[in-house]
Scaffold this motif. Structure first.
Motif, short mmCIF file in Angstrom:
data_model
loop_
_atom_site.label_atom_id
_atom_site.label_comp_id
_atom_site.label_asym_id
_atom_site.label_seq_id
_atom_site.Cartn_x
_atom_site.Cartn_y
_atom_site.Cartn_z
N THR A 1 -16.20 30.05 -29.94
CA THR A 1 -16.69 30.49 -28.64
C THR A 1 -16.05 29.64 -27.56
OG1 THR A 1 -18.84 31.14 -29.58
CG2 THR A 1 -18.71 30.85 -27.19
N VAL A 2 -15.48 30.31 -26.58
CA VAL A 2 -14.88 29.61 -25.44
C VAL A 2 -15.37 30.26 -24.15
CG1 VAL A 2 -12.84 28.94 -26.75
CG2 VAL A 2 -12.81 31.03 -25.39
N SER A 3 -15.33 29.49 -23.10
CA SER A 3 -15.69 30.02 -21.79
C SER A 3 -14.50 30.75 -21.19
CB SER A 3 -16.13 28.90 -20.86
OG SER A 3 -17.27 28.24 -21.35
N GLU A 4 -14.80 31.78 -20.43
CA GLU A 4 -13.73 32.51 -19.75
C GLU A 4 -12.97 31.55 -18.85
OE1 GLU A 4 -15.04 35.90 -17.53
OE2 GLU A 4 -13.07 36.87 -17.68
N GLY A 5 -11.66 31.61 -18.92
CA GLY A 5 -10.81 30.72 -18.14
C GLY A 5 -10.40 29.46 -18.88
N ALA B 1 -8.60 35.05 -43.44
CA ALA B 1 -9.93 35.66 -43.39
C ALA B 1 -10.32 36.11 -41.99
CB ALA B 1 -10.97 34.68 -43.92
N GLY B 2 -9.58 35.66 -41.00
CA GLY B 2 -9.87 36.05 -39.62
C GLY B 2 -10.73 35.05 -38.89
N THR B 3 -10.54 34.99 -37.58
CA THR B 3 -11.37 34.17 -36.70
C THR B 3 -11.90 35.08 -35.60
OG1 THR B 3 -10.11 32.15 -37.08
CG2 THR B 3 -11.48 32.23 -35.10
N ARG B 4 -13.21 35.12 -35.49
CA ARG B 4 -13.81 35.94 -34.44
C ARG B 4 -13.96 35.10 -33.18
NH1 ARG B 4 -16.09 40.75 -34.07
NH2 ARG B 4 -16.07 41.04 -36.35
N LEU B 5 -13.43 35.62 -32.10
CA LEU B 5 -13.48 34.91 -30.81
C LEU B 5 -14.55 35.51 -29.93
CD1 LEU B 5 -12.36 32.93 -28.68
CD2 LEU B 5 -10.76 34.75 -28.01
N PHE B 6 -15.46 34.66 -29.48
CA PHE B 6 -16.46 35.04 -28.49
C PHE B 6 -16.10 34.39 -27.17
CE2 PHE B 6 -19.39 37.06 -31.37
CZ PHE B 6 -19.21 36.41 -32.58
N VAL B 7 -16.23 35.13 -26.08
CA VAL B 7 -15.91 34.62 -24.76
C VAL B 7 -17.18 34.66 -23.92
CG1 VAL B 7 -14.50 34.86 -22.69
CG2 VAL B 7 -13.55 35.43 -24.94
N LYS B 8 -17.59 33.52 -23.40
CA LYS B 8 -18.78 33.48 -22.57
C LYS B 8 -18.41 33.34 -21.10
CE LYS B 8 -19.61 28.55 -23.39
NZ LYS B 8 -20.59 27.55 -23.89
N ALA B 9 -19.24 33.95 -20.28
CA ALA B 9 -18.96 33.96 -18.84
C ALA B 9 -19.19 32.59 -18.21
CB ALA B 9 -19.85 34.99 -18.15
#
Lengths: 115, 114
Positions: free
Chosen positions: A12-16, A107-115
């Motif tokens: 999980t990363v923040s936008e920007g 296996a893949g990495t799912r990326l979540f982007v938080k505002a």
């Protein structure tokens, strides 16, 4: 056996913010390496590939990856993540066998982007 | 230039029924591959054709799955009878001969078995 490892199941990363997704491969002196992305409900899209030459590879959507033989790695990076980058990312390589070549995936990495 | 096309894009069938997925590779590509991703798990290799010849079908789950590539052009993947665990997305991919050629994927056929 030749394989691809993506150590992070999700990130999980923040936008920007900047992004780095890890990929390690095993075996093979000259691996042919790829990064693909799968957005929800979509197919697999090729982001970039490395066959030889310059170890820093530029791809689409502002992504780049660096091949480091000494670390057996091919990490994907992006300097500034956008909300639309939320997706699943797959590192892959081609492996030879008696019938030709085929691609195997991490296996893949799912990326979540938080505002 | 047309990419790899797959049909149907989505399919919902009942357990025990038969489904046939079709893949049209990029024109001129001798290599054709089938992959499957089940329930958000890994993308698994199913099999590899070179023209009409099966080179490797070691990834086929069981004998309920049958792949053909008559004439070395399009390919079909038949699941008969379908089971619940067959639900997932089936990707087809193609490439020119030779290692240094990128494998291009289709949009996938999303199969749901209920």
């Amino acid at each position: 056996a030749q394989s691809v490892t993506q150590p992070d199941i999700h990130i999980t990363v923040s936008e920007g913010a900047s992004l780095e997704l890890r990929c390690n491969y095993s075996y093979g002196a000259t691996p042919y390496l790829f990064w693909y992305v799968q957005s929800p409900g979509q197919g697999l899209q090729l982001l970039l590939k490395y066959f030889s030459g310059d170890t820093l590879v530029q791809g689409i959507k502002g992504f780049e990856a660096e091949f480091k033989r000494s670390q057996s790695s091919f990490n994907l990076r992006k300097p500034s993540v956008h909300w639309s980058d939320a997706a699943e990312y797959f590192c892959a390589r081609t492996v030879p066998y008696t019938g030709g070549f085929k691609t195997i995936f991490g296996a893949g990495t799912r990326l979540f982007v938080k505002a | 230039e047309a990419g790899v096309t797959q049909f149907p894009s989505h399919s919902v069938i009942e357990k025990g029924q038969t489904v046939t997925l079709r893949c049209d590779p990029i024109s001129g590509h001798d290599n054709l591959y089938w992959y499957r991703r089940v329930m958000g798990k890994e993308i698994k290799f199913l099999l590899h054709f070179v023209k009409e010849s099966k080179q490797d079908e070691s990834g086929m789950p069981n004998n309920r799955f049958l792949a053909e590539r008559t004439g070395g052009t399009y390919s079909t993947l038949k699941v008969q009878p379908a089971e619940l665990e067959d639900s997932g997305v089936y990707f087809c991919a193609s490439s020119f001969q030779g290692r240094g050629n990128t494998i291009y994927f289709g949009e996938g056929s999303w199969l749901t078995v209920v």
